[in-house]
Structures are given as C-alpha cells and as structure tokens.
Write a protein that holds these residues in place. Structure first.
Motif, short mmCIF file in Angstrom:
data_model
loop_
_atom_site.label_atom_id
_atom_site.label_comp_id
_atom_site.label_asym_id
_atom_site.label_seq_id
_atom_site.Cartn_x
_atom_site.Cartn_y
_atom_site.Cartn_z
N ASP A 1 13.29 54.58 -19.22
CA ASP A 1 13.22 55.76 -18.35
C ASP A 1 13.55 55.35 -16.92
O ASP A 1 13.70 54.17 -16.62
CB ASP A 1 11.83 56.40 -18.44
N GLY B 1 -4.82 61.29 -18.78
CA GLY B 1 -4.60 60.34 -19.87
C GLY B 1 -5.83 59.48 -20.08
O GLY B 1 -6.68 59.37 -19.20
N PHE C 1 10.55 49.98 -22.45
CA PHE C 1 9.63 49.49 -23.47
C PHE C 1 10.45 49.02 -24.66
O PHE C 1 11.31 49.74 -25.14
CB PHE C 1 8.64 50.58 -23.87
N GLU D 1 -6.87 50.89 -20.43
CA GLU D 1 -6.24 50.41 -19.19
C GLU D 1 -5.16 51.37 -18.74
O GLU D 1 -4.28 51.74 -19.51
CB GLU D 1 -5.65 49.01 -19.40
N LYS E 1 6.45 61.63 -19.41
CA LYS E 1 5.32 61.89 -18.50
C LYS E 1 5.53 61.15 -17.17
O LYS E 1 5.32 61.73 -16.11
CB LYS E 1 4.06 61.41 -19.19
N GLY F 1 -5.56 56.24 -21.41
CA GLY F 1 -5.24 54.81 -21.44
C GLY F 1 -5.37 54.25 -22.84
O GLY F 1 -5.73 53.10 -23.04
N ILE G 1 -1.62 47.14 -19.40
CA ILE G 1 -1.56 48.52 -19.88
C ILE G 1 -1.61 48.63 -21.40
O ILE G 1 -1.83 49.70 -21.93
CB ILE G 1 -0.32 49.27 -19.34
#
Ligand code: ADP
Length: 546
Positions: free
Chosen positions: A462, A490, A521, A480, A438, A492, A475
């Motif tokens: 990414d 989205g 991540f 958030e 995304k 969150g 996040i």
C-alpha cells in the motif's frame, strides 16, 4: 590437611628458615630478618580485626620463653587478606639456657571458627537486602558490599538471562583506584559471548570456575587491543572464583569473586557459601522477573479490555440509534393508520446488518485468539489456488475500496496451487488487504501472487501511513498497535492472528515499510504435499485455472 609451614628465627631477628608453605600462609616471600619484631608486613590480629599488642603475639611470647600452642591465629597479610592458621611457637634454648631461637609451625585452617555462623549471618543479610525491593537488580551493588572485602578484594555480577544480552550489573573493588579501573575495564570491554573466552566459562559449563585471571599469560590471551591489555594489567593479577546464578534449571548469570593474593585460593567452604548465595540471588532475580511479567500482563489485559469494550460499543451506537428511530416512526405512522415505507425499513436493516457484521468480526477475532492461546487452531487442508483466493478477496473489497477512492490491483498471472485451509487462508488475505485499505485509504493497493518452487508468495503493497522501523516486529504480537486509537479503531489482533495461522501452515509473514510512504506485507507459504508439476510457476496450471 596441607603441608606444614615451618619458620626458624634467631633471637637476633635473622630468619634462618622459611619454607614454601610458610610463604603461602603468610603471603610473603621468605624474609631474611624480622622487621620491628614481626614478619615483614604481617600482623597478628584478633577476631574483630584489631592487632594483638606486641607482647601477646606468639613470636614475642615464645622469645619470652613460653611455648605457645595455638588454637587458631588470625594473621593479616600485607595484601589485606586474612589467614587462619593453627600453629605452635616453641622457644629453642641455646647452650646458655637462654632462648636462642623460636620455631614457628603453621597449618592453614579451612574455615575460621565461627565461619558457619558468619555465613548464615551473611546469607540472612543478603536475603533481607534482596527482598527489600521488588526490583532485585537495584540491590546487587549492595549485595557485593557484603562480600567485599570480607571474602574477596573485588566482586562482579554478570547477568545473561536466556535470550537476553550479557550485562555487567554490579562491580566493586576494595581498593579505590582499582575500583575505578575495574569499572572502566568492564565498561569499555564488556564480556562478549561472540569472542572466544569472552564470557566466563561458568556460562558455558554451568559449573563453578576457578581461574587466575589477569595474569600476564591471560592478558596476552584475551586482550582485544593494547588499551584492553593495559587496563587488565593495571587492575592487576587476581585469583577469581565464578559461581553460576542458577534458578529453576537455567543459568541467569555469574557471581565472580576476585582475590588479589593469587596464592590464597578460595577454599571449599567459601565456594559452598558463594554457590548458595548465588543460587538465592538467582531465585530473587527470577521471582522479580516473573512479578514484572505478571504485572505487564495485567497492564496489557486492562488496556485491552478498555480498547475491546470501546470497539464493541462503537457499532452498537449507530445500530441502536437507527432501531430507535424506526421504532418511533412505526408508532407515529401506526397512530395515523399509515403503513411504514419499505425503503425506511430496508435502510435501517442495512445499517443493522453492517454493524452486526462488524460486531461478529470482532467477536470472531476474540474467539480466534482464545483458540490460538489454547492451541486449538485446527486446519482442514485442501488443494487451493492462492491466485484465485486473492482475486476473490479483492472482489469482496471492491465496493469498500471504491467508496474511499482506493484503486485495487491484482498481479497474479498464473495459478499458484498448494494445500491450505480455505477459510484460514481467506482470513489471512482479508486481514492484510483490510489493513492496507484502512491505513492506506485513497492510495492504490497492489496484491501480487507468485510461486517459487515449493513456496507460494503473496505481497500486499500500500502507499499509506507506513510503519516506523521499531514497530515492524512488534505489530505481529498480541494487542500490539502502532497507531493511536483516536485516529484508527482496532484491537491489535489482526496481524497476530495472521502470523499464527501462517505459522500453522509452516510459513512466515513479515513487513517492510517507509514511514509516510507505505508498507509491504510479504507472506511465504510452503505449498505442501502437491503434485510435482504444479510446483513449477508459469508451467502446468493447477485445477482451478479455468
Ligand atoms: P489493528 O489494525 O486492529 O490495530 P492489526 O494487528 O491488524 O490490528 O495491526 C496492528 C498494527 O499494525 C496496527 O495498529 C497498525 O499500527 C499497524 N499496521 C498494520 N497494517 C498496516 C499497514 N498496512 N500500514 C500501516 N500500519 C499498519
């Protein structure tokens, strides 16, 4: 009661005797003579603070031949503090029958008459002050004004709510010069919990502390450098009473009262009063915090409801348009006696299915959040290979990635086996990969899996929009987001749910990023209770290796 103060003064004004207790009571060293008929620097005052006229002072009355048996005298000392003394002033007759000397005997009094009333008045005023605004902190400066100079020459309030840094929120000194110095001192050298003695003892023990601070030895012991020592010396020696701001079992800070006359200790009555005042202040601060939190929660909920309704509505629009269109076509074709072409029905059903899937994903997320909040996230553990799970998820995303020209790459050369809940693990990997697609559409996404002893690691890298450093931790919290909802839809919730699941596995998840260049991540999961030989990466393959 304390020892008696004892003073013997000749008619001529010579002071023949002045014991140590008298030094404490009057706040002066033993004088040799009276000055203008008074003990040097001391003034007898009335309850309202105005000086007694000379002929009414105990000394003058005694010299005039009258034995004075006092109720309570108030004496203003040279340093500006007041002493409450019970005493007698007795004329001593000489051989000629004249008054040759006066004998003054004094006892310190714990609480001045009316002190109880005064304390309740101060507490009431403090309550009114703190209750005036929902932001109790903004009133703290004014609170200190109630205490200075009545109870001390200076005062300060230090806050350290659990989990927050130390802050000096208010400070005040009756002496203008020292006020500035005290401010400068606290600003340049704020209390530092990492230094030994850097935070008042009251934070550590939670008990009332009495200290003669800023004495020469103390300065030498705690000064960080010569400038620090200079400022402390210039503020001058003070006696200090620190009382904890305790509310509902935790210590939020300390109220500290300073007295420049280090000989005049804070008495039990004053300590009780200040402790009560500090306790009430702490309750106000705590209530103000709870109110702030409740308001913030309501604000977040309203904002979330706005986003959630928008998100739930988005799939409904194409869905209902497609269905309406098909309906019209059915009516028209039926009138003409023609059948509905199967490809039209199939196309509509395709849209319906996609949007229904999207809706159920949203609803599932919402249900997960309520499960997590209620502590009902149940895990069914089984032996799984994380590398296979990653491959499977990538396979599922392949069509969507191809549509956006995103290249998907898997770097998982060997099986990495552990005991996890399959659906939840898939959910975690899905969330990370779908975010990478995304927020990094059109750029390659790489998934790597490796085992490191008892840990399994999965990274999703990414080359998309990236995340600003200040947003990296946030996040993972509920609702958030770090993008505008005009550009990216989205709720969150994805990363919040991800973190909750990962933590339920006993692992952790975090992100690193270069804004504008991409994000990585990293997931670390303990592999759980599995046979020893499977823990060694690049060694014996697990059961799903074929
Ligand atoms: P959502 O994507 O629905 O907003 P998430 O909890 O999955 O919710 O993500 C929270 C926020 O984290 C996103 O709004 C976005 O700002 C940021 N984010 C997550 N993944 C990435 C990524 N791969 N690249 C850039 N930003 C990301």
């Amino acid at each position: 009661m304390g020892v008696e103060g004892f003073v013997l003064i000749e008619r001529t004004g010579n002071v023949l005797a002045f014991n140590t207790q008298a030094t404490l009571h009057f706040g002066i060293p033993a004088p040799t003579r009276l000055e203008h008929g008074r003990l040097p620097g001391c003034e007898w005052v009335r309850a309202d603070g105005t000086p007694l006229p000379p002929h009414e002072t105990p000394l003058e009355r005694a010299f005039a031949g009258e034995p004075v048996d006092a109720t309570v005298w108030e004496v203003l000392r040279p340093d500006g503090t007041r002493a409450f003394l019970r005493g007698t002033a007795v004329p001593v007759q000489g051989g000629d029958g004249q008054v040759a000397a006066v004998l003054l005997r004094t006892h310190g009094v714990e609480a001045p008459p009316g002190a109880v009333l005064e304390a309740s008045r101060l507490l009431a005023e403090a309550g009114a002050l703190l209750g005036e605004s929902v932001d109790a902190e903004s009133q703290l400066e004014l609170l200190l004004k109630l205490l200075v100079p009545t109870l001390g020459d200076g005062a300060l309030l230090i806050l350290k709510p659990p989990g927050e840094p130390v802050r000096v929120v208010a400070s005040l000194h009756a002496d203008e010069g020292r006020h500035g110095l005290l401010r400068e001192l606290l600003q340049r050298y704020p209390p530092d919990p990492s230094m030994p003695g850097g935070l008042p003892e009251v934070f550590v023990s939670g008990a009332v502390g009495r200290l003669c601070i800023m004495s020469e030895e103390h300065v030498a012991a705690i000064a960080q450098d010569t400038e620090h020592a200079r400022l402390m010396r210039e503020v001058g020696p003070h006696g200090c009473l620190s009382v904890p701001l305790g509310a509902r079992g935790s210590i939020l800070g300390a109220l500290m009262l300073l007295r420049s006359n280090v000989l005049h200790a804070f008495d039990a009555e004053e300590e009780r009063f200040l402790s009560e005042l500090a306790h009430r202040t702490a309750l106000y601060l705590e209530n103000a915090r709870l109110l702030r939190e409740a308001r913030e929660a309501v604000r977040q909920r309203d904002e979330f409801l706005g986003i959630a309704s928008h998100e739930l509505k988005t799939p409904l629009t194409p869905l209902s348009l497609k269905v309406q269109l098909l309906q019209k076509q059915v009516v028209v074709l039926a009138r003409e006696g023609k059948p509905v072409p199967t490809e039209r029905v199939a196309e509509t059903l395709d849209v319906v299915q996609r949007q229904v899937r999207r809706l159920s994903r949203l609803v599932d997320n919402l249900l997960d959040v309520s499960r997590i909040t209620a502590g009902r996230l149940r895990l069914e553990l089984e032996e799984l290979d994380l590398a296979s799970v990653a491959a499977e998820i990538l396979y599922r995303f392949a069509p969507a990635a191809a549509q956006h020209g995103t290249e998907l790459e898997l770097d998982a050369p060997v099986p990495v086996v552990g005991r996890w809940d399959r659906l939840r693990l898939e959910q975690v990997v899905t969330n990370l990969v779908s975010n990478a697609l995304k927020y990094g559409a059109g750029h390659p996404v790489v998934l790597s899996v490796e085992g490191q002893g008892p840990l399994a690691r999965l990274t999703v890298r990414d080359h998309g929009i990236g995340i600003e450093p200040q947003d990296l931790a946030r996040i993972f919290e509920r609702f958030e987001r770090a993008v505008s909802d005009r550009h990216y839809g989205g709720l969150g919730l994805g990363l919040y749910i991800t973190r909750q699941i990962v933590e339920a596995f006993g692992g952790k998840v975090g992100a690193t990023s270069v804004p504008g260049q991409g994000s990585t991540f990293l997931l670390e999961l303990p592999r759980g209770d599995i046979p020893e030989e499977w823990l060694i990466a690049h060694a014996a393959p697990g059961p799903t290796s074929d």
